[in-house]
Every structure is written in C-alpha cells, then in structure tokens.
Design a protein around this motif. Structure first.
Motif, PDB file in Angstrom:
ATOM      1  N   GLN A 247      32.768  12.543  -9.415  1.00 14.66           N
ATOM      2  CA  GLN A 247      33.508  12.324  -8.169  1.00 14.66           C
ATOM      3  C   GLN A 247      33.948  10.869  -8.018  1.00 14.66           C
ATOM      4  OE1 GLN A 247      30.902  13.821  -5.099  1.00 14.66           O
ATOM      5  NE2 GLN A 247      31.777  15.874  -5.221  1.00 14.66           N
ATOM      6  N   ALA A 248      33.113   9.944  -8.491  1.00 12.17           N
ATOM      7  CA  ALA A 248      33.482   8.526  -8.415  1.00 12.17           C
ATOM      8  C   ALA A 248      34.715   8.254  -9.277  1.00 12.17           C
ATOM      9  CB  ALA A 248      32.313   7.651  -8.870  1.00 12.17           C
ATOM     10  N   ILE A 249      34.763   8.868 -10.458  1.00 16.12           N
ATOM     11  CA  ILE A 249      35.925   8.711 -11.336  1.00 16.12           C
ATOM     12  C   ILE A 249      37.170   9.295 -10.668  1.00 16.12           C
ATOM     13  CG2 ILE A 249      36.950   9.404 -13.541  1.00 16.12           C
ATOM     14  CD1 ILE A 249      34.068   9.390 -14.692  1.00 16.12           C
ATOM     15  N   GLN A 250      37.022  10.484 -10.082  1.00 15.08           N
ATOM     16  CA  GLN A 250      38.156  11.115  -9.411  1.00 15.08           C
ATOM     17  C   GLN A 250      38.629  10.269  -8.228  1.00 15.08           C
ATOM     18  OE1 GLN A 250      39.730  13.611 -10.812  1.00 15.08           O
ATOM     19  NE2 GLN A 250      38.126  13.524 -12.369  1.00 15.08           N
ATOM     20  N   ALA A 251      37.692   9.692  -7.490  1.00 15.65           N
ATOM     21  CA  ALA A 251      38.056   8.831  -6.357  1.00 15.65           C
ATOM     22  C   ALA A 251      38.880   7.644  -6.835  1.00 15.65           C
ATOM     23  CB  ALA A 251      36.794   8.357  -5.635  1.00 15.65           C
ATOM     24  N   LEU A 252      38.492   7.068  -7.955  1.00 14.90           N
ATOM     25  CA  LEU A 252      39.211   5.913  -8.502  1.00 14.90           C
ATOM     26  C   LEU A 252      40.619   6.302  -8.930  1.00 14.90           C
ATOM     27  CD1 LEU A 252      38.815   2.882  -9.619  1.00 14.90           C
ATOM     28  CD2 LEU A 252      38.636   4.021 -11.824  1.00 14.90           C
ATOM     29  N   ILE A 253      40.717   7.326  -9.770  1.00 15.95           N
ATOM     30  CA  ILE A 253      42.000   7.703 -10.352  1.00 15.95           C
ATOM     31  C   ILE A 253      42.985   8.198  -9.292  1.00 15.95           C
ATOM     32  CG2 ILE A 253      43.099   9.382 -11.906  1.00 15.95           C
ATOM     33  CD1 ILE A 253      40.610   9.106 -13.709  1.00 15.95           C
ATOM     34  N   ASN A 254      42.464   8.911  -8.305  1.00 20.38           N
ATOM     35  CA  ASN A 254      43.332   9.485  -7.267  1.00 20.38           C
ATOM     36  C   ASN A 254      43.523   8.568  -6.058  1.00 20.38           C
ATOM     37  OD1 ASN A 254      43.585  11.864  -8.801  1.00 20.38           O
ATOM     38  ND2 ASN A 254      41.714  12.716  -7.902  1.00 20.38           N
ATOM     39  N   GLY A 255      42.904   7.391  -6.091  1.00 18.80           N
ATOM     40  CA  GLY A 255      43.019   6.482  -4.950  1.00 18.80           C
ATOM     41  C   GLY A 255      42.436   7.074  -3.692  1.00 18.80           C
ATOM     42  N   ASP A 256      41.330   7.814  -3.842  1.00 16.80           N
ATOM     43  CA  ASP A 256      40.716   8.550  -2.735  1.00 16.80           C
ATOM     44  C   ASP A 256      39.529   7.767  -2.174  1.00 16.80           C
ATOM     45  OD1 ASP A 256      39.536  10.370  -1.017  1.00 16.80           O
ATOM     46  OD2 ASP A 256      39.865  12.088  -2.326  1.00 16.80           O
TER      47      ASP A 256
END
Length: 240
Positions: free
Chosen positions: A41-50
C-alpha cells in the motif's frame, strides 16, 4: 518442496503444547501478511500520489508494533512454561528473531508512506517511479516467499530467497545511479529525486529482512545458523 523429514512441529503428547506452537506460527504469519500489505500500500500511495493512503499506512504501524510485542510475549511464555528443547526451541527462537524483522519491514513501509505523502503534496511526480515499482515487486515477492517457506518449513525455497538478495542489491545500485545522473542533468529535481532514493533504500532493506527470515527458516529446519555465511555454504547446509 517441504522438508518432510523435518516437518515435525506439533507432534507432542500434550495437545495444549501443539496448540501453543501452532498459534505462535499462525500469529507470525498473520503479522507477516499485515506488513506485506503495508509495504504494498505504501508503494501504491507513492506511485499514485495518494496521500490519504499513505496516512493509513503510517497509522497502521502501531498495529504492527502491538503484534510484535504480543508474539514476543507468547514466545516467552512458551519457553517459561514448556522449556522446549531441540527443534521446538529452534522454532520459538526463530520466531522471536523473525518477528523483529517483520517489525522493521513495517518501519520501512512507514518511511515509504512518509515520502509518498510528501511527494503527493508537492504535486509533480519525479523520476524513479518505474524503478520503485520494479524493486518493490521484487522485494514483495521475496517477503511473500519467505513467509511461505516458513509456513511449509521449506529450506530449499529459503535458499532461493537468499540468492535473490544479491539481485535486489544490484537493482538498487543501478536505480541509484540512474537517479544521480538525472539530478546532475537538472538540479531542480534534486529534492524530489532524493526522496525517491530514500524510498529505494527502504525497499532494499525490505529485501534484506526477507533474506533474514529465510536464513532463520533454514536454521529451524536444519539446525544450523547460516547468517553471515556465503550463499554457497548455506547451499551445502540445505543439501545435507
């Protein structure tokens, strides 16, 4: 393939002792699943600007810390009550060591989430996200396989994870060189690229912790400590 001859945890006369060991393994795997999700989830937050997802990951770190303390307490009580010997003692000691690695993986997820929030606030995505996704997928696969090796007492799979650690180090070094080149070409990107470099460093550390778990699986199954030894020596231990 599981080491069938060594898969003997839970064959005690005392059903209560069997249940305690099984519960210890189950709780460890539950914590492993949580930290794996935190990293993802941390990776997804970074890549998606979330940014909000990043905040969720940071808040979840407290749950990881609580699980570490609970598992440590459970393991300590087993040692005090049962005075386990040989393979059972190896299991309990290995879990105590591995749960510390899982807690540190949770810390790395929290670091990634912090940078995800920072970069989301800054708006413009810097270079390096392709490398983050690639190395992130690699170390998550290592972590997942390490937990599976523990669940199945599979020393051969654990050995494969140890071999993967060198590849992650090489990928991390290559990604770092790419970002350094980009920063030298355009100094306006230095701050954002430095944040991505810290994320890459955190992911490389996740790979290290997955490798540590794999080493402890070999210790559980084979009864030999392969930490700080070349992979070739670990290969001999697994092959015995």
């Amino acid at each position: 393939m599981t080491d069938k001859k060594d898969d003997v945890y839970g064959d005690h006369i005392s059903n209560k002792f069997n249940d305690e060991l099984m519960e210890l393994k189950t709780e460890f795997l539950r914590m492993g699943g949580l930290v794996e999700s935190q990293v993802d989830q941390a990776i997804q937050a970074l890549i998606n600007g979330d940014g909000p997802l990043g905040e969720e990951v940071r808040a979840g770190d407290k749950r990881v810390d609580r699980m570490e303390m609970d598992i440590d307490e459970e393991a300590t009580l087993i040692i005090a009550r049962r005075q386990p010997t040989a393979r059972d003692l190896r299991l309990v000691i290995a879990v105590i060591k591995m749960v510390a690695d899982l807690e540190r993986v949770g810390d790395e997820a929290k670091k990634i989430a912090k940078f995800a929030i920072k970069l989301a606030d800054e708006g413009q995505a810097p270079r390096g996200y392709l490398e983050v996704r690639h190395i992130g997928d690699h170390v998550l696969s290592m972590l997942r396989d390490a937990l599976d090796a523990f669940a199945r007492l599979d020393s051969n799979q654990a050995l494969r994870i140890m071999k993967e650690d060198k590849r992650v180090d090489e990928e991390y070094q290559a990604a770092t060189r790419t970002l350094l080149t980009f920063m030298m070409e355009d100094t306006r990107n230095i701050s954002r690229c430095m944040s991505v470099m810290w994320v890459l460093r955190a992911l490389e550390r996740v790979g290290d912790h997955a490798c540590n778990i794999a080493e402890n699986v070999i210790f559980m199954v084979k009864g030999e400590d392969v930490r700080h030894t070349p992979v070739e020596e670990a290969e001999k231990v697994v092959g015995r």
